[in-house]
Design an enzyme around this catalytic site. Structure first.
Site, PDB file in Angstrom:
ATOM      1  CB  CYS A   1      -0.992   0.033   1.149  1.00 42.28           C
ATOM      2  SG  CYS A   1      -1.281  -1.505   1.975  1.00 42.28           S
TER       3      CYS A   1
ATOM      4  NE  ARG B   1       2.409  -8.703   5.633  1.00 36.44           N
ATOM      5  CZ  ARG B   1       1.145  -8.885   5.263  1.00 36.44           C
ATOM      6  NH1 ARG B   1       0.399  -9.773   5.911  1.00 36.44           N
ATOM      7  NH2 ARG B   1       0.610  -8.177   4.284  1.00 36.44           N
TER       8      ARG B   1
ATOM      9  CD  GLN C   1      -0.507  -8.647  -0.037  1.00 34.72           C
ATOM     10  OE1 GLN C   1       0.036  -7.587  -0.314  1.00 34.72           O
ATOM     11  NE2 GLN C   1      -1.282  -8.785   1.019  1.00 34.72           N
TER      12      GLN C   1
ATOM     13  CG  ASP D   1      -2.116  -5.379  -2.568  1.00 34.96           C
ATOM     14  OD1 ASP D   1      -3.329  -5.261  -2.306  1.00 34.96           O
ATOM     15  OD2 ASP D   1      -1.213  -4.939  -1.836  1.00 34.96           O
TER      16      ASP D   1
ATOM     17  CG  HIS E   1      -3.670  -0.204  -2.665  1.00 34.40           C
ATOM     18  ND1 HIS E   1      -2.540  -0.909  -2.983  1.00 34.40           N
ATOM     19  CD2 HIS E   1      -4.023  -0.578  -1.403  1.00 34.40           C
ATOM     20  CE1 HIS E   1      -2.196  -1.664  -1.943  1.00 34.40           C
ATOM     21  NE2 HIS E   1      -3.083  -1.494  -0.978  1.00 34.40           N
TER      22      HIS E   1
ATOM     23  CE  LYS F   1     -12.453  -7.613   8.682  1.00 31.10           C
ATOM     24  NZ  LYS F   1     -11.416  -8.535   9.009  1.00 31.10           N
TER      25      LYS F   1
ATOM     26  CG  HIS G   1      -6.196  -1.535   1.451  1.00 26.94           C
ATOM     27  ND1 HIS G   1      -4.850  -1.316   1.528  1.00 26.94           N
ATOM     28  CD2 HIS G   1      -6.776  -0.559   2.184  1.00 26.94           C
ATOM     29  CE1 HIS G   1      -4.619  -0.264   2.292  1.00 26.94           C
ATOM     30  NE2 HIS G   1      -5.776   0.212   2.707  1.00 26.94           N
TER      31      HIS G   1
HETATM   32 ZN    ZN Z   1      -3.226  -2.347   0.833  1.00 25.43          ZN
END
Ligand code: ZN
Ligand code: ZN
Length: 649
Positions: free
Chosen positions: A342, A371, A389, A391, A393, A476, A522
């Site tokens: 992000c 992580r 990911q 991912d 945004h 969420k 996200h």
């Molecule tokens: Zn994010």
């Protein structure tokens, strides 16, 4: 004393009465059927004295709480059986010391300090002894002792029970349950006699367990068991267990050569092998196509970022315990392995002034993050230390949240639909109205929560609303997907965020010429590619649909004479974009077919004299079940079409 029944009726009973007395007072048949009670909302057995004025609901075998009662009694029965087992080997039963033996999901366990190691091979014998204890229908008895007397019983003989009693708070009642001379320090509750235990249980395995989970304390042996009300339930559970073992992605990952985790490379770090990498690339390709169609723009950002970046985003130090420690450089600079994509994307947004005309801006990246997971938590592909990911945004105006949410829902449903994961539920996490831990404008929160629900309604999704389940920075939505074994996986989280735009102070120029704060969404339908592929391997038991399969077709020539034709078949399939192997080893045809089946290759094409002459192939398709001889051109076209449309089959 007075007791109240669920229907509001009151009963007058002598002091010290138990649920058994209540049942007897109501009627003889209930007294016979009773297995326990709910007393002021708490699970009781028939032995424990009731508190004055309690509301008492008698339980029978039909009530779900019954499971907890008999599972716990089974733990005692198992401990008694283990003592008998060692008595049979000539030991004094006192030498078998007991730790704790609680009820767990589907069953129970007991931690045991035995004079000799217990192995899985001993379990059937212990089960037999347990069945006998159940058959003998031994009544249980509950009694309490004053602290000193209870301690005197164990001191110097059983360090575990001594410690447990010493740890009980002063003034707490110390109770024991006894059946046929087997006594255990125990809070209960239990069924009234061993005959009330359904005989549908199985001891599954033995594992080492440190006393009270402390590595510096002695290692005990934990025997696990599962137990159900009926034979069908037990059999279904055991089938599930066996199926889960067969489908274990770590096992299939090795067998099908999909991935490897190498201790020299590092714990929780996945090496994708050529075949597994095909899965990865196919999923990335699928997602890339879908995202481009939906107006996303792809970006690429580095695997590390300056510590400043993460201090601004708040990922450091707030989530420091789940990250690898910062890399400090000589001149005071420090970097962090990327725990999240992000902040990088926010800085892409912030690189120049933005206008409302550019919104929504959807930035997507197959971004790899790292992580720090405790090594004990690592598990195959599903718990790792580095993962990629899918991912993205979305930067949008507060008014655009609903429309964007709808778009993300559509994408997520497309993903699950394509992969045959149609069994899911949707959870919306909203604020706990009473708490002040949330950042951002209350009005925006209310709008976003409403927009999410409206989006779900419009998408025709059923959902539950979980109050207090929102992150502190925004509401969420989670998809909880059920796999073929009925196990649930949380996938496809979508998260509205007011916090990061605030922390990075990003804005856009509105139609009014004034600066406004954008909202961030996200989202990652797969979540992590590693975890998702782990789940997919188990979901499909390694038998992937054609478009995903690492090797899609194996061509099997019957003899040497057919090698040239087999190569021609391969050439035509490859020209159509398929992944093909020719098995030209000097093996028998049936052995080659068996090997291709073991490797779970979806389509096997056998070619011999007849096929060569007529330009055909003998098709064995394990996805569709088809077995027929067809024209080669037709087969090529059909397979290519299935791959192109990512057919579910
Ligand atoms: Zn994010
Ligand atoms: Zn107990």
């Amino acid at each position: 004393m007075k007791i109240r029944l669920p229907d509001g009726k009151e009963l007058e009973l002598p002091e010290g009465s138990t649920a058994r007395d209540v049942a007897a007072k109501i009627g003889r048949s209930l007294a016979k059927e009773a297995v326990g009670a709910i007393v002021n909302g708490e699970l009781y057995d028939l032995f424990k004295p009731l508190p004055e004025g309690a509301t008492v609901q008698i339980l029978t075998r039909k009530d779900p709480e019954y499971q907890q009662l008999f599972r716990h009694t089974l733990a005692h029965v198992m401990a008694q059986a283990v003592k008998e087992f060692f008595a049979g080997k000539g030991y004094d039963p006192e030498e078998v010391k007991l730790g704790i033996g609680p009820v767990i999901e589907n069953g129970f366990y007991y931690d045991i300090d035995a004079p000799e190691p217990i192995s899985d091979a001993d379990l059937p014998e212990i089960e037999k002894l347990m069945q006998r204890i159940i058959k003998r229908n031994l009544p249980l008895r509950r009694y309490t002792l004053p602290r000193e007397e209870a301690l005197a019983r164990y001191r110097g003989k059983d360090p575990y029970k001594t410690e447990l009693i010493e740890d009980l708070p002063e003034g707490e009642e110390i109770s024991f349950y006894e059946q046929e001379g087997f006594t255990d320090l125990c809070r209960g509750p239990h069924v009234p006699s061993t005959g009330k235990i359904p005989p549908y249980f199985k001891l599954t395995h033995v594992a080492g367990a440190y006393w009270r989970g402390d590595e510096s304390r002695p290692m005990l042996q934990r025997i696990y068991g599962v137990a159900f009300r009926s034979k069908e339930e037990l059999e279904h559970y055991l089938w599930q267990l066996e199926e889960a073992r067969k489908r274990d992605h770590r096992r299939l990952g090795r067998q099908l050569e999909l991935f490897h985790i190498d201790p020299m490379v590092g714990k929780g770090l996945v090496l994708w092998l050529p075949k597994g990498n095909v899965l990865r690339e196919e999923l990335i390709g699928f997602m890339r196509d879908e995202q481009i169609r939906r107006g996303y723009q792809l970006v690429t950002t580095p695997h590390i970022g300056s510590l400043e970046l993460y201090k601004t985003s708040g990922h450091y130090p707030y989530y420091a315990e789940s990250q690898f420690p910062p890399m400090e450089l000589e001149d005071g600079e420090a970097y962090l392995l990327k725990p999240m994509n992000c902040p990088h994307h926010v800085r892409i947004y912030a690189m120049r002034p933005r206008s409302y005309r550019e919104l929504p801006l959807r930035l997507a990246e197959f971004g790899t993050v790292y992580r720090f997971e405790q090594s004990g938590e690592l598990h195959g592909l599903t718990r790792v230390r580095g993962f990629t990911q899918d991912d993205a945004h979305i930067f949008c105006t507060p008014e655009q949240v609903k429309e964007e949410f709808l778009g993300v829902l559509d994408l997520t449903l497309k993903v699950f639909g394509t992969l045959g994961m149609g069994d899911f539920r949707v959870r919306i996490g909203v604020r706990d109205q009473g708490s002040d831990k949330y950042v951002g404008d209350a009005e925006h929160w209310a709008t976003a929560e409403r927009q999410i629900q409206e989006a779900c309604d419009e998408a025709g999704l059923d959902y539950t609303i979980e109050e207090g389940d929102a992150a502190f920075y925004g509401p969420k939505l989670d998809f909880v997907v059920k796999d073929v074994l009925g196990r649930e996986w949380q996938l496809g989280t979508i998260q509205v965020d007011y916090n990061l735009p605030e922390r990075f102070d990003i804005s856009y120029k509105g139609p009014d010429g004034e600066p406004h704060r954008p909202v961030m969404i996200h989202r990652a339908p797969f979540g992590s590619l590693e975890r998702f592929i782990g789940i997919l391997i188990e979901h499909f038991a390694g038998e992937f649909p054609l478009w995903l399969a690492p090797v899609q077709v194996v061509v099997v020539p019957i003899t040497d004479r057919h090698h040239d034709y087999a190569q021609k078949v391969r050439g035509e399939l490859e020209a159509a974009g398929l992944r093909v192997e020719v098995d030209d080893r000097p093996e028998r045809m049936n052995a080659k077919i068996r090997d291709a089946e073991t490797q779970k290759v979806p389509v096997i094409l056998v070619v011999g004299d007849k096929e060569q002459e007529e330009d055909t192939v003998a098709v064995r398709d394990r996805r569709t079940g088809e077995r027929a001889t067809r024209a080669l051109a037709e087969v090529v076209q059909n397979l290519a079409e299935r791959v192109r449309t990512r057919a579910r089959e």
